[in-house]
Design a protein around this motif. Structure first.
Motif, mmCIF file in Angstrom:
data_model
loop_
_atom_site.group_PDB
_atom_site.id
_atom_site.type_symbol
_atom_site.label_atom_id
_atom_site.label_comp_id
_atom_site.label_asym_id
_atom_site.label_seq_id
_atom_site.Cartn_x
_atom_site.Cartn_y
_atom_site.Cartn_z
ATOM 1 N N ASP A 64 1.627 -4.513 7.291
ATOM 2 C CA ASP A 64 2.880 -5.154 6.888
ATOM 3 C C ASP A 64 3.475 -4.371 5.730
ATOM 4 N N ARG A 65 4.552 -3.617 5.994
ATOM 5 C CA ARG A 65 5.167 -2.801 4.956
ATOM 6 C C ARG A 65 5.661 -3.635 3.777
ATOM 7 N N ALA A 66 6.030 -4.905 4.053
ATOM 8 C CA ALA A 66 6.540 -5.765 2.974
ATOM 9 C C ALA A 66 5.448 -6.067 1.952
ATOM 10 N N ASN A 67 4.169 -5.985 2.359
ATOM 11 C CA ASN A 67 3.067 -6.312 1.461
ATOM 12 C C ASN A 67 2.362 -5.074 0.913
ATOM 13 N N VAL A 68 2.856 -3.884 1.255
ATOM 14 C CA VAL A 68 2.235 -2.657 0.765
ATOM 15 C C VAL A 68 3.275 -1.847 0.006
ATOM 16 N N SER A 69 2.984 -1.595 -1.264
ATOM 17 C CA SER A 69 3.905 -0.811 -2.080
ATOM 18 C C SER A 69 3.414 0.634 -2.125
ATOM 19 N N LEU A 70 4.191 1.546 -1.541
ATOM 20 C CA LEU A 70 3.813 2.965 -1.553
ATOM 21 C C LEU A 70 4.415 3.624 -2.793
ATOM 22 N N ASN A 71 4.003 3.095 -3.946
ATOM 23 C CA ASN A 71 4.537 3.546 -5.221
ATOM 24 C C ASN A 71 3.363 3.690 -6.180
ATOM 25 N N LEU A 72 3.147 4.892 -6.695
ATOM 26 C CA LEU A 72 1.998 5.140 -7.573
ATOM 27 C C LEU A 72 2.010 4.243 -8.802
ATOM 28 N N ASP A 73 3.203 3.882 -9.279
ATOM 29 C CA ASP A 73 3.307 3.052 -10.485
ATOM 30 C C ASP A 73 2.749 1.650 -10.261
ATOM 31 N N GLN A 74 2.630 1.215 -9.002
ATOM 32 C CA GLN A 74 2.228 -0.158 -8.723
ATOM 33 C C GLN A 74 0.829 -0.277 -8.104
ATOM 34 N N LEU A 75 0.060 0.807 -8.146
ATOM 35 C CA LEU A 75 -1.276 0.788 -7.526
ATOM 36 C C LEU A 75 -2.379 0.386 -8.489
ATOM 37 N N GLY A 76 -2.066 0.306 -9.782
ATOM 38 C CA GLY A 76 -3.089 -0.083 -10.756
ATOM 39 C C GLY A 76 -3.642 1.090 -11.543
ATOM 40 N N PHE A 77 -3.031 2.282 -11.410
ATOM 41 C CA PHE A 77 -3.454 3.435 -12.216
ATOM 42 C C PHE A 77 -3.171 3.126 -13.693
ATOM 43 N N ARG A 78 -4.084 3.484 -14.557
ATOM 44 C CA ARG A 78 -3.806 3.420 -15.989
ATOM 45 C C ARG A 78 -2.925 4.613 -16.344
ATOM 46 N N SER A 79 -2.269 4.569 -17.489
ATOM 47 C CA SER A 79 -1.275 5.604 -17.831
ATOM 48 C C SER A 79 -1.879 7.006 -17.843
ATOM 49 N N ASP A 80 -3.113 7.157 -18.382
ATOM 50 C CA ASP A 80 -3.724 8.492 -18.419
ATOM 51 C C ASP A 80 -4.123 8.942 -17.012
ATOM 52 N N THR A 124 -3.156 5.207 -1.332
ATOM 53 C CA THR A 124 -3.011 6.151 -2.453
ATOM 54 C C THR A 124 -2.404 7.462 -1.974
ATOM 55 N N LEU A 125 -2.903 7.982 -0.838
ATOM 56 C CA LEU A 125 -2.382 9.247 -0.312
ATOM 57 C C LEU A 125 -0.923 9.116 0.124
ATOM 58 N N TYR A 126 -0.596 8.002 0.808
ATOM 59 C CA TYR A 126 0.789 7.791 1.231
ATOM 60 C C TYR A 126 1.718 7.686 0.025
ATOM 61 N N SER A 127 1.234 7.047 -1.042
ATOM 62 C CA SER A 127 2.046 6.922 -2.255
ATOM 63 C C SER A 127 2.282 8.297 -2.888
ATOM 64 N N ALA A 128 1.242 9.137 -2.851
ATOM 65 C CA ALA A 128 1.378 10.503 -3.385
ATOM 66 C C ALA A 128 2.378 11.308 -2.561
ATOM 67 N N LEU A 129 2.280 11.183 -1.212
ATOM 68 C CA LEU A 129 3.226 11.897 -0.337
ATOM 69 C C LEU A 129 4.646 11.369 -0.533
ATOM 70 N N ASN A 130 4.761 10.060 -0.712
ATOM 71 C CA ASN A 130 6.071 9.442 -0.911
ATOM 72 C C ASN A 130 6.741 10.018 -2.151
ATOM 73 N N GLU A 131 5.944 10.229 -3.196
ATOM 74 C CA GLU A 131 6.479 10.771 -4.447
ATOM 75 C C GLU A 131 6.854 12.241 -4.292
ATOM 76 N N ALA A 132 6.059 12.976 -3.508
ATOM 77 C CA ALA A 132 6.321 14.413 -3.318
ATOM 78 C C ALA A 132 7.393 14.676 -2.260
ATOM 79 N N ASN A 133 7.797 13.625 -1.542
ATOM 80 C CA ASN A 133 8.704 13.779 -0.402
ATOM 81 C C ASN A 133 10.160 13.941 -0.856
ATOM 82 N N THR A 134 10.548 15.173 -1.119
ATOM 83 C CA THR A 134 11.929 15.476 -1.475
ATOM 84 C C THR A 134 12.522 16.376 -0.400
ATOM 85 N N ILE A 135 13.819 16.572 -0.462
ATOM 86 C CA ILE A 135 14.535 17.298 0.592
ATOM 87 C C ILE A 135 14.074 18.753 0.706
#
Length: 567
Positions: A288-304, A333-344
């Motif tokens: 369910d895409r609505a329940n999965v955030s493909l965003n590194l900021d929302q995965l629980g990583f600490r700032s460091d 985690t991998l999809y979130s990383a690809l999502n962030e790197a996915n530019t034109i």
């Protein structure tokens, strides 16, 4: 037809003055948000006023639910579970058309959901009722039953004319059974409840004397009230029909896919069947895409940790490994990383088994080993497709590992996964596969190991003092935790009494520093690699989990269960 602004419609309805509209527009300019919501928060209009205006804007009829009188036979057509999940209220049925009130006039996908849930009703008509009014109406008209359990208790046990599991397969009868009203309704209720409760998997399991239905939420299995065993074959066959599998074939495992749209959100169900002693066991993976955030900021990583991982993603070449057991969140985690790197200006190609989520702008390849489309064969072809970033679903053998290294050495960044307990043991695993240490040191940039621990429910979170036994499990003494506060979930309606709601990642990141590479070249053990990494600042899984405990995010029990003590 030109779309009228909501403020103008409210003014034409003599509900608002121009001054109110201008004040709301000024507030919208300063802080953003929907104009209707701003007007409601300021007290200028009510929820009913806004619903009337939205209905007029959409060219639809308004349903005044406060005056609605709904016949019991109409309520019986749409169960409470479906009404709550889709936010609809059945109002009238004339034998051909079911008239329903919907919450949002811009989301007519709910009618498609109803057509799926109620295939025997020829037509549907939507009126606009408003979210608040619909929820009040559901409270008023439906008794507070437990959904699936209540329906099953009403069905009785010996009143069903459904094929018994002990009989020989009669395909003609089975085709009738899969469309029987109890089967259709029960499966719809199971699917809706699992999606509503954010379940990740649904298990349909036939045994000798019972038929179990369970679903997994936040990594833990919960059992629904068992359906009558007579329904087992028909219910499983209905799943197979929806996923385009062969209902006549019960001796071989099969895989399929069901695409749904629930409450306007696309939901994919990956279906897997497995022959057992007492029939086919079926597991549906809920994506369910609505329940999965493909965003590194929302995965629980600490700032460091986030800074370190983002630096890894930005590397021009090399291999980045993500390790952990099945269900530890590696793919997210991998999809979130690809999502962030996915530019034109970046070409990304993935090889996956299976492709879990469709990512726009990324070329995704489904592995099919039966016809020779393996990770290794795909990788060879991918290198001729001029990619910048490659995702290899999993390194399973030496051949895949060698081609991943080759891809890295020729100027590509390669993301891939391994099944190991922690970050240092991933190196040992690559060596065990047959990869030369000098190739590992030439290409490896970093390893991220992760687990998922359950979050304490925010609604019933309570402070408490842990026992000496609990501290001992974490290898801590009372003096180590002096001044620190611990929490647990008491259990409430929101978390179904579990005390937990949602999950967060616990991470361990090992960077391929000069000392780490030197230890690999010397064929150092996993323990030696771990010691060097810790000396260089690596935070172990257990240490990361402890920080989440001290922050009041998770419990001692969860961290002990998911991590091993640091050596």
């Amino acid at each position: 037809m030109a779309r009228h602004f909501i403020g103008q419609i409210l003014k034409e309805m003599n509900i608002l003055k121009e001054f109110d509209i201008q004040q709301a527009l000024k507030k919208q300019k300063d802080s953003g948000g929907a104009i209707g919501q701003i007007l409601m928060e300021s007290g200028a209009i009510t929820d009913a006023d806004l619903t009337r205006a939205l209905a007029k804007q959409a060219g639809m009829e308004f349903a005044d639910l406060s005056k609605a009188e709904i016949a019991p036979e109409v309520l019986d057509l749409v169960d409470q579970n479906t009404a709550e999940t889709l936010e609809v209220m059945p109002l009238l049925y004339d034998g051909h058309t079911l008239t329903v009130a919907i919450a949002d006039p811009t989301n007519l996908n709910v009618l498609e959901d109803l057509r799926f849930s109620l295939p025997k009703i020829p037509a549907f008509k939507a009126l606009v009722g408003g979210k608040e009014a619909i929820h009040q109406c559901i409270e008023r008209y439906y008794n507070k039953s437990s959904g699936v359990s209540d329906y099953l208790s009403q069905m009785g046990d010996g009143k069903l004319d459904i094929t018994s599991k002990r009989e020989d397969i009669n395909i003609e009868q089975l085709e009738k059974d899969v469309n029987a009203a109890p089967v259709v309704k029960l499966l719809n209720m199971v699917l809706l409840q699992a999606v509503r409760d954010r379940g990740s998997d649904i298990h349909l399991e036939p045994f000798e004397h019972e038929f179990k239905v369970r679903y997994r939420v936040d990594g833990v299995l919960y059992e629904m009230m068992p359906p009558p065993i007579q329904l087992a074959r028909a219910l499983i066959s209905r799943v197979k029909v929806l996923s385009n599998l062969d209902i006549a074939e019960t001796r071989l495992p099969q895989d399929g896919r069901i695409e749904l749209n629930i409450g306007g959100n696309p939901v994919d169900l990956r279906v897997s069947t497995l022959p057992t002693m007492f029939g086919e066991s079926v597991v549906l993976r809920v994506l369910d895409r609505a329940n999965v955030s493909l965003n590194l900021d929302q995965l629980g990583f600490r700032s460091d940790e986030l800074r370190i991982f983002r630096n890894l993603i930005a590397k021009p070449d090399g291999i980045i490994l993500v390790t952990g057991p099945t269900g530890s969140g590696k793919t997210t985690t991998l999809y979130s990383a690809l999502n962030e790197a996915n530019t034109i200006d970046v070409k990304i190609i993935t090889t996956e088994d299976p492709v879990e989520y469709d990512l726009e702008g990324i070329v995704q390849v489904q592995i099919n080993e039966e016809i020779g489309v393996t990770f290794a064969n795909c990788l060879r072809s991918i290198l001729r497709q001029d990619p910048d970033i490659i995702l290899v679903g999993e390194v399973r053998d030496l051949e895949t590992a060698q081609i991943s290294v080759e891809a890295s050495l020729t100027g590509h960044i390669v993301f891939t996964t391994l099944h190991t307990n922690d970050a240092p043991s991933a190196v040992t695993r690559l060596v065990d596969l047959g990869l030369e240490p000098f190739l590992i040191t030439a290409t490896l940039e970093g390893i991220l190991a992760q687990r998922l621990v359950r979050r304490i429910c925010a609604e019933c979170k309570m402070p408490y003092d842990p026992s000496d036994k609990e501290l001992y499990e974490l290898e801590l003494t009372p003096s180590d935790v002096e001044g620190k506060q611990f929490y647990y979930g008491k259990g409430c309606k929101r978390c179904n009494g579990s005390g937990y709601k949602g999950r967060i990642a616990v991470l361990e990141i090992m960077l391929a520093s000069d000392r780490i590479k030197e230890t690999i070249m010397k064929s150092g053990s996993t323990a030696e690699l771990r010691q060097v990494a810790k000396e260089e600042g690596m935070r172990t899984l257990r240490e990361s989990g402890l920080l989440h405990i001290y922050d009041g995010i998770t419990t001692i029990e969860e961290v002990v269960k998911e991590t091993i003590a640091s050596i």
